[in-house]
Write a protein that holds these residues in place. Structure first.
Motif, PDB file in Angstrom:
ATOM      1  N   THR A   1      -3.253  -8.834  -4.589  1.00 30.64           N
ATOM      2  CA  THR A   1      -4.007  -8.253  -3.481  1.00 30.64           C
ATOM      3  C   THR A   1      -5.015  -7.270  -4.048  1.00 30.64           C
ATOM      4  O   THR A   1      -4.626  -6.260  -4.635  1.00 30.64           O
ATOM      5  N   PRO A   2      -6.300  -7.531  -3.904  1.00 26.01           N
ATOM      6  CA  PRO A   2      -7.320  -6.660  -4.518  1.00 26.01           C
ATOM      7  C   PRO A   2      -7.215  -5.226  -4.005  1.00 26.01           C
ATOM      8  O   PRO A   2      -6.950  -4.996  -2.818  1.00 26.01           O
ATOM      9  N   PRO A   3      -7.416  -4.245  -4.883  1.00 25.83           N
ATOM     10  CA  PRO A   3      -7.319  -2.839  -4.477  1.00 25.83           C
ATOM     11  C   PRO A   3      -8.566  -2.342  -3.771  1.00 25.83           C
ATOM     12  O   PRO A   3      -9.329  -1.518  -4.299  1.00 25.83           O
ATOM     13  N   THR A   4      -8.801  -2.848  -2.577  1.00 25.10           N
ATOM     14  CA  THR A   4      -9.940  -2.414  -1.776  1.00 25.10           C
ATOM     15  C   THR A   4      -9.460  -1.454  -0.700  1.00 25.10           C
ATOM     16  O   THR A   4      -8.266  -1.427  -0.369  1.00 25.10           O
ATOM     17  N   PRO A   5     -10.359  -0.642  -0.134  1.00 21.37           N
ATOM     18  CA  PRO A   5      -9.945   0.263   0.953  1.00 21.37           C
ATOM     19  C   PRO A   5      -9.288  -0.465   2.117  1.00 21.37           C
ATOM     20  O   PRO A   5      -8.367   0.060   2.748  1.00 21.37           O
ATOM     21  N   GLN A   6      -9.768  -1.673   2.412  1.00 22.00           N
ATOM     22  CA  GLN A   6      -9.191  -2.436   3.521  1.00 22.00           C
ATOM     23  C   GLN A   6      -7.756  -2.874   3.236  1.00 22.00           C
ATOM     24  O   GLN A   6      -6.951  -3.033   4.155  1.00 22.00           O
ATOM     25  N   ASN A   7      -7.426  -3.055   1.945  1.00 21.03           N
ATOM     26  CA  ASN A   7      -6.090  -3.531   1.562  1.00 21.03           C
ATOM     27  C   ASN A   7      -5.139  -2.400   1.178  1.00 21.03           C
ATOM     28  O   ASN A   7      -4.012  -2.674   0.766  1.00 21.03           O
ATOM     29  N   HIS A   8      -5.594  -1.159   1.305  1.00 20.77           N
ATOM     30  CA  HIS A   8      -4.792  -0.044   0.790  1.00 20.77           C
ATOM     31  C   HIS A   8      -3.413   0.022   1.456  1.00 20.77           C
ATOM     32  O   HIS A   8      -2.388   0.119   0.763  1.00 20.77           O
ATOM     33  N   ILE A   9      -3.362  -0.030   2.766  1.00 18.30           N
ATOM     34  CA  ILE A   9      -2.082   0.069   3.477  1.00 18.30           C
ATOM     35  C   ILE A   9      -1.198  -1.126   3.150  1.00 18.30           C
ATOM     36  O   ILE A   9       0.020  -0.988   2.935  1.00 18.30           O
ATOM     37  N   THR A  10      -1.799  -2.313   3.100  1.00 17.75           N
ATOM     38  CA  THR A  10      -1.036  -3.523   2.777  1.00 17.75           C
ATOM     39  C   THR A  10      -0.409  -3.413   1.389  1.00 17.75           C
ATOM     40  O   THR A  10       0.778  -3.718   1.205  1.00 17.75           O
ATOM     41  N   ARG A  11      -1.201  -2.971   0.417  1.00 17.97           N
ATOM     42  CA  ARG A  11      -0.684  -2.831  -0.944  1.00 17.97           C
ATOM     43  C   ARG A  11       0.406  -1.769  -1.021  1.00 17.97           C
ATOM     44  O   ARG A  11       1.382  -1.915  -1.769  1.00 17.97           O
ATOM     45  N   LYS A  12       0.260  -0.695  -0.255  1.00 15.77           N
ATOM     46  CA  LYS A  12       1.277   0.348  -0.263  1.00 15.77           C
ATOM     47  C   LYS A  12       2.599  -0.183   0.278  1.00 15.77           C
ATOM     48  O   LYS A  12       3.664   0.053  -0.302  1.00 15.77           O
ATOM     49  N   TYR A  13       2.544  -0.944   1.379  1.00 16.21           N
ATOM     50  CA  TYR A  13       3.772  -1.511   1.941  1.00 16.21           C
ATOM     51  C   TYR A  13       4.393  -2.534   0.999  1.00 16.21           C
ATOM     52  O   TYR A  13       5.631  -2.625   0.884  1.00 16.21           O
ATOM     53  N   LEU A  14       3.560  -3.320   0.327  1.00 13.45           N
ATOM     54  CA  LEU A  14       4.089  -4.283  -0.648  1.00 13.45           C
ATOM     55  C   LEU A  14       4.766  -3.559  -1.806  1.00 13.45           C
ATOM     56  O   LEU A  14       5.827  -3.989  -2.287  1.00 13.45           O
ATOM     57  N   LEU A  15       4.171  -2.461  -2.243  1.00 11.51           N
ATOM     58  CA  LEU A  15       4.753  -1.687  -3.334  1.00 11.51           C
ATOM     59  C   LEU A  15       6.081  -1.065  -2.915  1.00 11.51           C
ATOM     60  O   LEU A  15       7.052  -1.061  -3.682  1.00 11.51           O
ATOM     61  N   TYR A  16       6.148  -0.576  -1.698  1.00 11.63           N
ATOM     62  CA  TYR A  16       7.392   0.023  -1.208  1.00 11.63           C
ATOM     63  C   TYR A  16       8.454  -1.050  -0.967  1.00 11.63           C
ATOM     64  O   TYR A  16       9.656  -0.785  -1.141  1.00 11.63           O
ATOM     65  N   ALA A  17       8.024  -2.248  -0.579  1.00  9.12           N
ATOM     66  CA  ALA A  17       8.975  -3.356  -0.447  1.00  9.12           C
ATOM     67  C   ALA A  17       9.549  -3.713  -1.823  1.00  9.12           C
ATOM     68  O   ALA A  17      10.750  -4.018  -1.939  1.00  9.12           O
ATOM     69  N   PHE A  18       8.714  -3.665  -2.840  1.00 14.23           N
ATOM     70  CA  PHE A  18       9.167  -3.904  -4.211  1.00 14.23           C
ATOM     71  C   PHE A  18      10.191  -2.849  -4.622  1.00 14.23           C
ATOM     72  O   PHE A  18      11.237  -3.169  -5.201  1.00 14.23           O
ATOM     73  N   ALA A  19       9.925  -1.575  -4.316  1.00 17.73           N
ATOM     74  CA  ALA A  19      10.843  -0.494  -4.670  1.00 17.73           C
ATOM     75  C   ALA A  19      12.171  -0.640  -3.923  1.00 17.73           C
ATOM     76  O   ALA A  19      13.243  -0.422  -4.500  1.00 17.73           O
ATOM     77  N   LEU A  20      12.115  -1.016  -2.651  1.00 23.87           N
ATOM     78  CA  LEU A  20      13.343  -1.208  -1.877  1.00 23.87           C
ATOM     79  C   LEU A  20      14.167  -2.362  -2.444  1.00 23.87           C
ATOM     80  O   LEU A  20      15.392  -2.248  -2.609  1.00 23.87           O
ATOM     81  N   SER A  21      13.505  -3.472  -2.745  1.00 24.86           N
ATOM     82  CA  SER A  21      14.209  -4.634  -3.294  1.00 24.86           C
ATOM     83  C   SER A  21      14.816  -4.317  -4.651  1.00 24.86           C
ATOM     84  O   SER A  21      15.933  -4.756  -4.958  1.00 24.86           O
ATOM     85  N   LYS A  22      14.087  -3.544  -5.456  1.00 18.55           N
ATOM     86  CA  LYS A  22      14.620  -3.161  -6.759  1.00 18.55           C
ATOM     87  C   LYS A  22      15.843  -2.277  -6.594  1.00 18.55           C
ATOM     88  O   LYS A  22      16.835  -2.411  -7.339  1.00 18.55           O
ATOM     89  N   GLY A  23      15.815  -1.377  -5.629  1.00 16.52           N
ATOM     90  CA  GLY A  23      16.981  -0.544  -5.355  1.00 16.52           C
ATOM     91  C   GLY A  23      18.177  -1.369  -4.922  1.00 16.52           C
ATOM     92  O   GLY A  23      19.315  -1.112  -5.346  1.00 16.52           O
ATOM     93  N   LEU A  24      17.943  -2.369  -4.077  1.00 14.76           N
ATOM     94  CA  LEU A  24      19.026  -3.261  -3.667  1.00 14.76           C
ATOM     95  C   LEU A  24      19.617  -3.980  -4.873  1.00 14.76           C
ATOM     96  O   LEU A  24      20.846  -4.155  -4.974  1.00 14.76           O
ATOM     97  N   SER A  25      18.759  -4.416  -5.788  1.00 16.80           N
ATOM     98  CA  SER A  25      19.230  -5.115  -6.984  1.00 16.80           C
ATOM     99  C   SER A  25      20.051  -4.211  -7.896  1.00 16.80           C
ATOM    100  O   SER A  25      20.960  -4.670  -8.590  1.00 16.80           O
TER     101      SER A  25
END
Length: 252
Positions: A82-106
């Motif tokens: 997902t390109p780091p554009t201003p329009q994608n900022h919120i989307t990328r943040k949620y994807l990053l937090y989903a990654f952190a949550l999944s890693k914690g579950l693992s």
């Protein structure tokens, strides 16, 4: 590790002239670093929540295993592409937090098994990882020159060696080789803390202010250090228990 951020919307490769980098940190770069470490703290908090959810089984759907493994890679890949554009900022943040949550579950099953053997080892691993990460990251931030940028090739070679050791040990099942891989990995990711911190500084000085990708790189390093320390402590406990049983058998 510095895996994905340089792929997206970064200055041209010719712009990365490390010898021309500033030796002092400008106010704008300091602000960027504050954003990086703040977001890193948020990611770690989310991972801790994920590990807690796995251990307490409050939500049966959110469990460590195949589900968390899939979501970890899926969210990481989605974030990476997902390109780091201003329009994608919120989307990328949620994807990053989903990654952190999944890693914690693992990480939940590993933490739970360690707590079953010796709960204090989890605290020791957390404290040791925090101190190691903080010390190496601070040293990289305070170092006036960017000499650590040139150890990237050495670290990449060490990772390749670790992968080879892992593959070989799948067949040998050798405890000594496994221990060597653990300690080598601990050393390598400690080196990556210095390397990635200085690369983040370099990129920020050259105009790349993607704090989400930069915090992800440091998060990967810190979690890798924590996991290896935890496994080392767990292995030592298992070795002690094995020795204790041998002594008891001899007494009989």
């Amino acid at each position: 590790m510095d895996t994905f951020s340089s792929y997206f919307a970064a200055p041209p490769a010719s712009a990365y002239r490390w010898d021309n980098l500033k030796q002092s940190v400008s106010p704008s770069v300091r602000t960027h670093l504050q954003n990086v470490y703040t977001n890193l703290a948020v990611m770690l908090s989310i991972s801790a929540a994920g590990a807690y959810l796995d251990m307490t089984r409050m939500l049966p759907v959110l469990r460590g295993g195949s589900f968390s493994l899939f979501t970890t890679f899926a969210s990481l890949l989605a974030f990476a592409f997902t390109p780091p554009t201003p329009q994608n900022h919120i989307t990328r943040k949620y994807l990053l937090y989903a990654f952190a949550l999944s890693k914690g579950l693992s990480l939940g099953p590993l933490i739970q098994s360690t707590m079953y053997i010796n709960p204090s080892n989890v605290f020791i691993a957390l404290l040791s990882a925090a101190l190691l990460f903080g010390s190496f990251s601070a040293s990289a931030l305070l170092t006036p020159r960017r000499d650590a940028l040139y150890i990237g090739g050495l670290l990449s070679s060490a990772v390749t060696i670790m992968m080879g050791m892992s593959i070989v040990n799948l067949f040998l099942r050798n405890s000594s080789l496994f221990s060597a891989e653990l300690y080598l990995g601990l050393l390598v990711f400690a080196g990556y803390v210095i390397f990635d911190t200085q690369v983040i500084l370099a990129k920020a000085e050259l105009g790349n202010r993607d704090y989400l990708a930069h915090s992800m790189e440091l998060y990967v390093d810190l979690v890798a250090i924590f996991v290896r320390i935890l496994i080392i402590l767990q292995k030592k406990e298992a070795d002690k228990e094995r020795e204790r049983r041998k002594k008891n058998e001899k007494r009989r």
